[in-house]
Design a protein around this motif. Structure first.
Motif, PDB file in Angstrom:
ATOM      1  N   ASN A  43      -3.931  11.608   2.368  1.00 45.04           N
ATOM      2  CA  ASN A  43      -3.225   9.354   2.444  1.00 45.04           C
ATOM      3  C   ASN A  43      -3.848   9.571   1.317  1.00 45.04           C
ATOM      4  O   ASN A  43      -3.129   8.205   1.034  1.00 45.04           O
ATOM      5  N   GLU A  44      -4.065  10.004  -0.144  1.00 44.71           N
ATOM      6  CA  GLU A  44      -3.923   8.978  -1.118  1.00 44.71           C
ATOM      7  C   GLU A  44      -3.292   9.572  -2.200  1.00 44.71           C
ATOM      8  O   GLU A  44      -3.241   8.630  -3.238  1.00 44.71           O
ATOM      9  N   HIS A  45      -2.309  10.009  -1.162  1.00 43.89           N
ATOM     10  CA  HIS A  45      -1.142  11.015  -2.631  1.00 43.89           C
ATOM     11  C   HIS A  45       0.064  10.271  -2.312  1.00 43.89           C
ATOM     12  O   HIS A  45       0.727   9.787  -0.696  1.00 43.89           O
ATOM     13  N   ALA A 104      -6.625  13.704  -5.883  1.00 44.40           N
ATOM     14  CA  ALA A 104      -6.846  12.781  -5.042  1.00 44.40           C
ATOM     15  C   ALA A 104      -7.848  13.970  -3.789  1.00 44.40           C
ATOM     16  O   ALA A 104      -7.914  14.721  -4.086  1.00 44.40           O
ATOM     17  N   THR A 118      -6.107  18.373  -3.865  1.00 46.44           N
ATOM     18  CA  THR A 118      -6.630  17.537  -2.646  1.00 46.44           C
ATOM     19  C   THR A 118      -8.455  17.798  -2.335  1.00 46.44           C
ATOM     20  O   THR A 118      -8.422  19.096  -2.899  1.00 46.44           O
ATOM     21  N   ILE A 178      -4.542   2.910  -1.635  1.00 49.07           N
ATOM     22  CA  ILE A 178      -3.871   2.753  -3.058  1.00 49.07           C
ATOM     23  C   ILE A 178      -2.487   1.881  -2.881  1.00 49.07           C
ATOM     24  O   ILE A 178      -1.852   1.644  -2.085  1.00 49.07           O
ATOM     25  N   LYS A 184      -6.122   1.113  -7.234  1.00 54.25           N
ATOM     26  CA  LYS A 184      -7.192   1.381  -6.488  1.00 54.25           C
ATOM     27  C   LYS A 184      -7.588   0.911  -5.492  1.00 54.25           C
ATOM     28  O   LYS A 184      -8.473   0.138  -6.578  1.00 54.25           O
ATOM     29  N   HIS A 231      -3.138   6.236   0.925  1.00 49.77           N
ATOM     30  CA  HIS A 231      -4.549   5.147   1.587  1.00 49.77           C
ATOM     31  C   HIS A 231      -5.372   4.518   0.607  1.00 49.77           C
ATOM     32  O   HIS A 231      -6.078   5.197  -0.393  1.00 49.77           O
ATOM     33  N   GLU A 290       0.791  -1.241  -0.061  1.00 48.88           N
ATOM     34  CA  GLU A 290      -0.039  -0.172  -0.643  1.00 48.88           C
ATOM     35  C   GLU A 290       0.832   0.883  -0.206  1.00 48.88           C
ATOM     36  O   GLU A 290       1.726   1.514   0.862  1.00 48.88           O
ATOM     37  N   GLY A 349      -6.558   7.781  -8.757  1.00 41.21           N
ATOM     38  CA  GLY A 349      -7.109   7.343  -8.041  1.00 41.21           C
ATOM     39  C   GLY A 349      -7.179   5.620  -9.371  1.00 41.21           C
ATOM     40  O   GLY A 349      -5.869   5.908  -8.967  1.00 41.21           O
TER      41      GLY A 349
END
Lengths: 307, 267
Positions: free
Chosen positions: B147-149, B143, B163, B23, B75, B21, B18, B117
């Motif tokens: 957290n998703e980067h 994103a 974001t 991904i 994702k 987050h 991971e 994503g």
């Protein structure tokens, strides 16, 4: 020991009983990178219609538990282009090609069949799709009515001496009755089953997952329906039956043969693995050797039913 | 375009982690597919489940190629990607590829790569290829939150993060940043892959200002090889002729997944 895997339908002998099903193997050449198609018992083509068809709007497919729903809408190049582009290719393809034909009236079906007859191409026979659930006009008309099935078969029979197969729908009350009507009309063999009605909905959007709302369910989840249908048909008529529905392994083929199928077609599994039918053919040889079965025909209809 | 051969190959998982987050990045060996010299935009069709509970493969764009190894960035959003996220090192992975076409010409343009994503793989790989080739370009990644980067916001290095919650980079969607960059650079050409709202926004924007743009289109696929005809997208030049085939609808698997924005319509 040498195992004889050959089977006959009408006057045609096939090197083995494992074919690929219409709509799941394109026109037969798309997967040449991945599979030696000459090993197949036969290739059944996509449904060919009088005119080219774009097919239905997307989304057209969705996965379901052990299966999928499709609503392609008979997208195809039409009979004229099929004769021009594909028929010459079949001269050297190394196995039998069965052209699947779809239409919306008896005249539509006759038009396609007569054109193919006069093309003189290397097509060993025809499978008549009377059971596509995904087109608006003529929806299932032929396959749900014994009289229409008989009339259509009769008209096509008078136009060809080649192998004539009717592909039946499971979405009927009594598939044996429709099968009998097709045989009365002159069918040499019957394929069963086409897809079942299926629907799935996305709870988040409340939208059906395919554009036509309801589509055709296929894959391993429909296998027991296919086997039961083959069993019923083989009790109702005396012509060979081709079993279709959810085949992924040699065990599935044996089930269909025991239920009464003389041959089978691998369908949805081709989407995952274009070489799966050829592997099943190899496994079938091994199975027969290991079980002392000299000829595959010895298995046909040999289910030991309860009284 | 060079026609590449489709290869069915069992790879071995070398790493699956991971990276942000939800991904994941997975790397696996795939010597024969690598020999076909895939290019950014091309994809693999991956069988995630040995049983037949999930009969269909999952199309996944390639995120990197290194010698005999391939990577994907994905994702987790459904059952298939959940199963994939649980693959351990050493697992065998059933691959089909390389499939589809790839991103095209950048010469004479300033490439602006836009991703987010589910659509990060081809953008990240294209970014790396352009870097290697010394092609000056910008990359914009969107994103929901920091957290998703997994990249760092670094406009000086031409990397822009956005974001939805403003927790890193520019606050909002990718579009304001993309518009700003397009105003600043010479001959912008956009390359985009991401969730549908992002793709629709990019599509609208480039059509309005007539910027060249290549979109990597996401589609539900049955086979990814042209057999099932399930993955169609509508062409913009839709003539609505009564009897036609392949004129109104294009097959994303074999015609795409990369389209010039002008070629297609999003319904």
């Amino acid at each position: 020991m040498t195992v004889d895997l050959s089977v006959s339908l009408g006057d045609v002998s096939f090197k083995n009983p494992v074919f690929v099903a219409s709509g799941t193997f394109g026109y037969g050449t798309e997967s040449n990178d991945l599979v030696d198609v000459s090993q197949l018992g036969a290739i059944v083509t996509k449904s060919i219609t009088k005119h080219p068809r774009e097919g239905n709007p997307p989304p057209r497919i969705v996965e379901t538990p052990s299966g999928m729903i499709n609503s392609i809408g008979l997208a195809n190049i039409g009979v004229d282009k099929y004769i021009e582009k594909m028929i010459p290719v079949y001269e050297k393809i190394g196995t039998h090609v069965i052209t699947n034909i779809a239409g919306f009236s008896i005249d539509d079906y006759l038009h396609v069949l007569e054109k193919l007859e006069s093309s003189g191409g290397n097509v060993c026979g025809y499978e008549i799709n009377v059971s596509c659930p995904n087109v608006d006009t003529g929806r299932m008309e032929f396959s749900v009515d014994p009289k229409s099935t008989r009339e259509l078969t009769k008209a096509l029979r008078s136009a060809t001496k080649k192998l004539l197969i009717l592909k039946l729908s499971p979405n009927v009350t009594d598939i044996g009755e429709i099968a009998a009507a097709a045989v009365e009309g002159g069918a040499d063999a019957l394929s069963a089953i086409n897809t079942l009605f299926g629907m799935s909905i996305d709870p988040a959007t409340r939208r059906p997952n395919i554009n036509t709302n309801i589509g055709g369910l296929s894959g391993p989840s429909i296998r027991p329906v296919g086997i039961a249908s083959v069993y019923k048909i083989s009790k109702a008529v005396d012509v060979p039956v081709i079993g279709i529905g959810g085949i992924t392994s040699v065990k599935d083929v044996i089930e269909y043969l025991l239920a009464g199928a003389s041959a089978v077609q691998v369908g949805t599994a081709n989407f995952r693995d274009a070489a799966i039918a050829t592997r099943i053919i190899n496994d079938l040889g091994t199975y027969c050797e290991e079980n002392d079965i000299a000829t595959i025909c010895d298995l046909i209809g040999k289910v030991e039913s309860y009284d | 375009m060079i026609v590449k051969k489709m290869i069915a190959e069992k790879g071995t998982v070398l790493n699956n982690e991971e990276i942000a987050h939800g991904i994941y990045q997975m790397t696996f060996s795939a010597e024969r597919i690598c020999n076909e010299e895939p290019f950014p935009g091309q994809f693999l069709n991956i069988c995630v489940d040995d049983s037949w509970e999930h009969p269909l493969r999952r199309p996944m764009s390639i995120a990197d190629v290194n010698d005999n190894q391939l990577s994907i960035i994905y994702k987790v959003f459904g059952e298939g990607t959940k199963i994939l996220s649980e693959y351990k090192n050493g697992y065998s992975i059933d691959l089909l590829g390389p499939l589809g076409n790839s991103f095209g010409e950048t010469e004479g343009t300033t490439p602006i790569l836009i991703g987010g994503g589910v659509g990060l793989s081809p953008i990240i790989w294209f970014h790396k290829v352009l870097q290697t080739n010394g092609v000056e370009h910008k990359i914009v990644v969107g994103a929901q939150s920091v957290n998703e980067h997994f990249l760092s916001h670094d406009p000086e290095e031409n990397i822009y993060l956005t974001t939805d919650d403003g927790s890193v980079g520019e606050h909002g969607t990718v579009m304001p940043t993309v518009k700003k960059i397009c105003d600043e650079v010479e001959n912008p050409k956009l390359f985009s892959c991401g969730p549908e709202p992002m793709m629709k926004a990019v599509h609208l924007f480039v059509n309005k200002f007539d910027f060249p743009c290549e979109l990597s289109v996401e589609s539900y696929m049955g086979c990814a090889t042209g057999l099932c005809q399930g993955c169609v997208i509508e062409r913009a030049s839709n003539s609505l002729k009564e009897h036609s085939y392949h004129e109104r609808y294009s097959l994303v698997c074999t015609d795409g997944p990369i389209y010039q924005a002008k070629e297609i319509v999003f319904s």
